[in-house]
Motif scaffolding. Structure first.
Motif, short mmCIF file in Angstrom:
data_model
loop_
_atom_site.label_atom_id
_atom_site.label_comp_id
_atom_site.label_asym_id
_atom_site.label_seq_id
_atom_site.Cartn_x
_atom_site.Cartn_y
_atom_site.Cartn_z
N GLY A 54 0.79 -1.23 0.00
CA GLY A 54 0.00 0.00 0.00
C GLY A 54 0.82 1.27 0.00
N LEU A 55 2.12 1.18 -0.29
CA LEU A 55 2.97 2.36 -0.29
C LEU A 55 2.80 3.16 -1.58
N GLN A 56 2.61 4.44 -1.44
CA GLN A 56 2.58 5.33 -2.59
C GLN A 56 3.81 6.23 -2.51
N VAL A 57 4.85 5.83 -3.20
CA VAL A 57 6.11 6.56 -3.17
C VAL A 57 6.08 7.63 -4.26
N PRO A 58 6.26 8.90 -3.91
CA PRO A 58 6.17 9.96 -4.91
C PRO A 58 7.39 10.02 -5.81
N GLY A 59 7.20 10.67 -6.97
CA GLY A 59 8.32 10.98 -7.85
C GLY A 59 8.54 10.04 -9.00
N GLY A 60 7.80 8.95 -9.11
CA GLY A 60 8.02 7.99 -10.18
C GLY A 60 7.29 8.36 -11.45
N LEU A 61 8.01 8.44 -12.57
CA LEU A 61 7.40 8.74 -13.86
C LEU A 61 6.85 7.45 -14.47
N VAL A 62 5.53 7.40 -14.71
CA VAL A 62 4.92 6.21 -15.28
C VAL A 62 5.16 6.18 -16.79
N ASP A 63 4.96 5.00 -17.39
CA ASP A 63 5.22 4.82 -18.82
C ASP A 63 4.47 5.83 -19.68
N GLY A 64 3.20 6.04 -19.39
CA GLY A 64 2.43 7.03 -20.10
C GLY A 64 1.59 6.48 -21.23
N PRO A 65 0.86 7.37 -21.91
CA PRO A 65 -0.08 6.96 -22.96
C PRO A 65 0.59 6.15 -24.06
N ILE A 66 -0.19 5.29 -24.68
CA ILE A 66 0.34 4.40 -25.70
C ILE A 66 -0.70 4.23 -26.80
N TYR A 67 -0.24 3.99 -28.03
CA TYR A 67 -1.18 3.71 -29.11
C TYR A 67 -2.04 2.51 -28.73
N ARG A 68 -3.33 2.63 -28.97
CA ARG A 68 -4.23 1.53 -28.62
C ARG A 68 -3.88 0.26 -29.41
N SER A 69 -3.35 0.42 -30.60
CA SER A 69 -2.98 -0.75 -31.39
C SER A 69 -1.89 -1.57 -30.70
N ILE A 70 -0.97 -0.89 -29.99
CA ILE A 70 0.05 -1.59 -29.22
C ILE A 70 -0.55 -2.12 -27.93
N HIS A 71 -1.28 -1.26 -27.25
CA HIS A 71 -1.87 -1.60 -25.96
C HIS A 71 -2.72 -2.87 -26.02
N ASP A 72 -3.59 -2.94 -27.04
CA ASP A 72 -4.55 -4.04 -27.10
C ASP A 72 -3.92 -5.35 -27.57
N SER A 73 -2.67 -5.30 -28.02
CA SER A 73 -2.00 -6.52 -28.47
C SER A 73 -1.09 -7.13 -27.40
N LEU A 74 -0.95 -6.45 -26.25
CA LEU A 74 -0.02 -6.92 -25.23
C LEU A 74 -0.59 -8.09 -24.44
N LEU A 75 0.28 -8.99 -24.04
CA LEU A 75 -0.12 -10.18 -23.31
C LEU A 75 -0.32 -9.87 -21.83
N GLY A 76 -1.32 -10.47 -21.23
CA GLY A 76 -1.49 -10.40 -19.78
C GLY A 76 -1.90 -9.06 -19.24
N LEU A 77 -2.47 -8.20 -20.07
CA LEU A 77 -2.87 -6.87 -19.63
C LEU A 77 -4.37 -6.89 -19.33
N THR A 78 -4.72 -6.82 -18.05
CA THR A 78 -6.11 -6.89 -17.63
C THR A 78 -6.36 -5.86 -16.54
#
Length: 607
Positions: free
Chosen positions: A534-558
């Motif tokens: 439950g730790l929310q450590v500040p300062g981390g840059l997330v991957d960010g937005p992605i083309y849906r064509s890439i996003h929807d083809s990735l394995l194990g993303l639920t």
């Protein structure tokens, strides 16, 4: 029309008819139909300050800028319709320019009639003061070996060698370094860049880093800026990864790591020695590698050796000049020379390795890394051969290694996402070659600027995996270009790219965890410390937005919860604040390190 309407609704008075007609032409919930996007962290007084407003229908009211302290009105104007193509979800986009407001303070924006309101944000020098230290807080959380955030020691048995000059499964001490992202792999590909970037950020802005932690990352200063303590954590690991002149390890662990979320010192992954035990350690050979189904590509190892050499040369100079530690400086100097020689011997690239999944770091560039190394070695030694070689590598790399002049690229294909070598070399060459190097940066900036003018957010990056890393790198490139050339014409473009990262985007969220603390930011991030503790450590840059064509083809993303941004998504690009979305909401170590220069640039000197 009026008469027909009355005939269909007999018995309704003229008063209620007017009410119905007004309601008919207005969205049922005006506050949900109008969206205002600002940089939630804030603006410097001299910044271009432009909010973005969008809605499904025409905006028929003015926008107000008010002081947060007492809600007093500062500015009231009608936003201007943007003529660029829409984003694809809403039909009407408007800009609201409040650059004229320079008085320091806390403000918010709101629509005049319907009261749609933004979070409060700062204007003035305090907007970015000390925020680079917040990024370092996340970096400390990523430490492997002793982790100060969790106060635990993990992965003490890293690792058992493969592909090295020693027999397979030979024990080598590769403990330390940083976990790469939400997983617990360790890569020289990203670790070398993170280390070198932190060091360059310190060289550029030595007065903007505090000393609040010791070398282990525990509270309490040690006389060394915390950014250098963090860089040394990377340097010490690189020293281990290069135990002999002809040996360079490049990766510890692989995707056998991905067995669900886990506490680092209770790692259930098994590399053949049981759970929570030894992990595979890959030596760079310049050849294709892979212990499982999938094989990486390789033509050499100069990408790894070059970046690591650049980091070591920077460290040698900093520890000698700033810290008066000649012993550690000499150690780094020796490693820089050795690593560079290894890169010269085996020019080419070594990619990351995977085991049971097709995803890996697909780096295919190396001349940019050798240019950076040669430039830093020349600064360290003043040996002319290094300068000549740096010039040769610069011409070889030019913009062929840059994503900024392309519309797309594979995952980490053109890494690092900025050629730091051009900047490192610039100060050492003649006027004509300076112009050449400036031209490489300017070409990439102009190309992305032209892309940016095609959408209302004025964002210029392709939305491939880790688009936020591209964005922070583009910001750094604009900053360095201005330092090299004195040309400040791209400052409005720079502001738009930065502001996207802090909320001026379709989703209205910062892309850094916990920043700003009072705003909208990623919470349900794809990391074990959040899911398990439950730790929310500040300062981390997330991957960010992605083309849906890439996003929807990735394995194990639920997704684990309904998408809170569903109404704001378009058909082409997606971002989701959900622990199940490792493609858009996983904070990365190298992405965070790569944003430190940006944050220091906008920050204040430490008193």
């Amino acid at each position: 029309m009026k008469n027909q309407f009355v005939k269909k609704l007999p018995g309704i008075s003229f008063y209620w008819l007017i009410v119905l007609l007004l309601a008919w032409g207005r969205p049922c919930n005006a506050q949900k139909s109008v969206h205002i996007r600002v940089n939630q962290l804030g603006y410097l007084a001299s910044d271009v300050k432009e909010a973005l407003v969008f809605s499904p229908g025409p905006l028929r009211e003015k926008l107000q800028l008010r002081r947060a302290q007492d809600s007093s009105l500062v500015l009231e104007e009608r936003p201007l319709r943007i003529k660029a193509d829409t984003w694809g979800t809403f039909d009407y986009y408007y800009s609201f320019d409040f650059s004229s407001v320079k008085q320091p303070g806390s403000y918010f924006l709101q629509t005049k009639s319907t009261g749609v309101k933004t979070p409060a944000f700062l204007i003035g020098p305090q907007a970015y003061a000390g925020q680079q230290e917040t990024l370092l807080e996340f970096m400390r959380q990523q430490r492997c070996g002793y982790n100060p955030t969790l106060d635990m020691v993990c992965h003490e048995k890293d690792g058992r060698s493969f592909y090295g000059p020693m027999p397979d499964s030979t024990y080598v001490d590769l403990s330390g370094g940083w976990h790469d992202a939400g997983d617990q792999l360790k890569y020289l590909i990203t670790g070398s860049y993170a280390t070198a970037h932190l060091l360059m950020a310190f060289e550029l802005y030595p007065d903007r880093f505090a000393d609040a932690y010791n070398a282990l990352g525990q509270p309490g200063g040690n006389g060394i800026p915390d950014v250098l303590d963090e860089a040394k954590w990377g340097l010490d690991w690189i020293h281990k990864m290069h135990p002999a002149p002809d040996v360079l390890f490049h990766q510890v662990a692989d995707d056998r790591d991905h067995r669900g979320f886990k506490i680092p010192n209770q790692d259930n992954s098994d590399y053949g020695w049981g759970a929570n035990s030894y992990r595979a350690a890959y030596a760079a050979t310049g050849t294709s590698q892979g212990l499982g189904k999938y094989k990486s590509k390789a033509t050499g190892l100069a990408n790894l050796a070059g970046r690591s050499a650049a980091a070591m040369a920077l460290a040698a100079r900093i520890w000698e000049e700033h810290l008066q530690d000649s012993i550690y400086a000499a150690k780094c100097r020796k490693a820089a020379l050795s690593l560079y020689a290894l890169g010269r011997k085996k020019e080419g690239y070594q990619q990351g390795n995977s085991f049971g999944a097709p995803y890996r770091y697909n780096e295919e560039t190396w001349a940019d890394d050798m240019e950076w190394a040669a430039a830093e070695l020349y600064a360290m030694t003043k040996v002319p051969d290094y300068l000549n070689q740096a010039r040769e590598y610069a011409l070889k790399s030019s913009n062929r290694d840059a994503w900024t002049v392309r519309d797309t690229a594979a995952h980490y294909q053109l890494y690092p996402f900025i050629n730091m070598g051009h900047y490192a070399l610039h100060r050492h060459v003649d006027k004509e070659f300076k112009a050449t190097l400036e031209g490489y940066y300017r070409e990439g900036i102009v190309y992305t600027l032209n892309r940016a003018m095609q959408n209302p957010f004025h964002i210029g990056v392709p939305f491939i995996w880790c688009s936020n890393n591209l964005l922070s790198s583009l910001i750094a490139q604009i900053i360095l270009y201005e330092k090299m050339s004195g040309d400040d014409q791209f400052r409005p473009f720079l502001a738009a790219q930065r502001d996207w990262l802090f909320g001026r985007n379709p989703w209205g969220t910062s892309m850094f965890t916990g920043m700003p603390a009072s705003g909208e930011y990623p919470e349900d991030v794809h990391t074990s410390v959040y899911v398990m503790l439950g730790l929310q450590v500040p300062g981390g840059l997330v991957d960010g937005p992605i083309y849906r064509s890439i996003h929807d083809s990735l394995l194990g993303l639920t997704l684990t919860n309904p998408d809170e941004f569903a109404a704001l998504q378009n058909r082409h690009i997606v971002y989701q604040d959900d622990v199940g979305d490792y493609s858009t909401n996983e904070p990365t170590m190298d992405g965070t390190a790569g944003a430190v220069l940006m944050m220091a640039h906008f920050g204040l000197p430490v008193k």
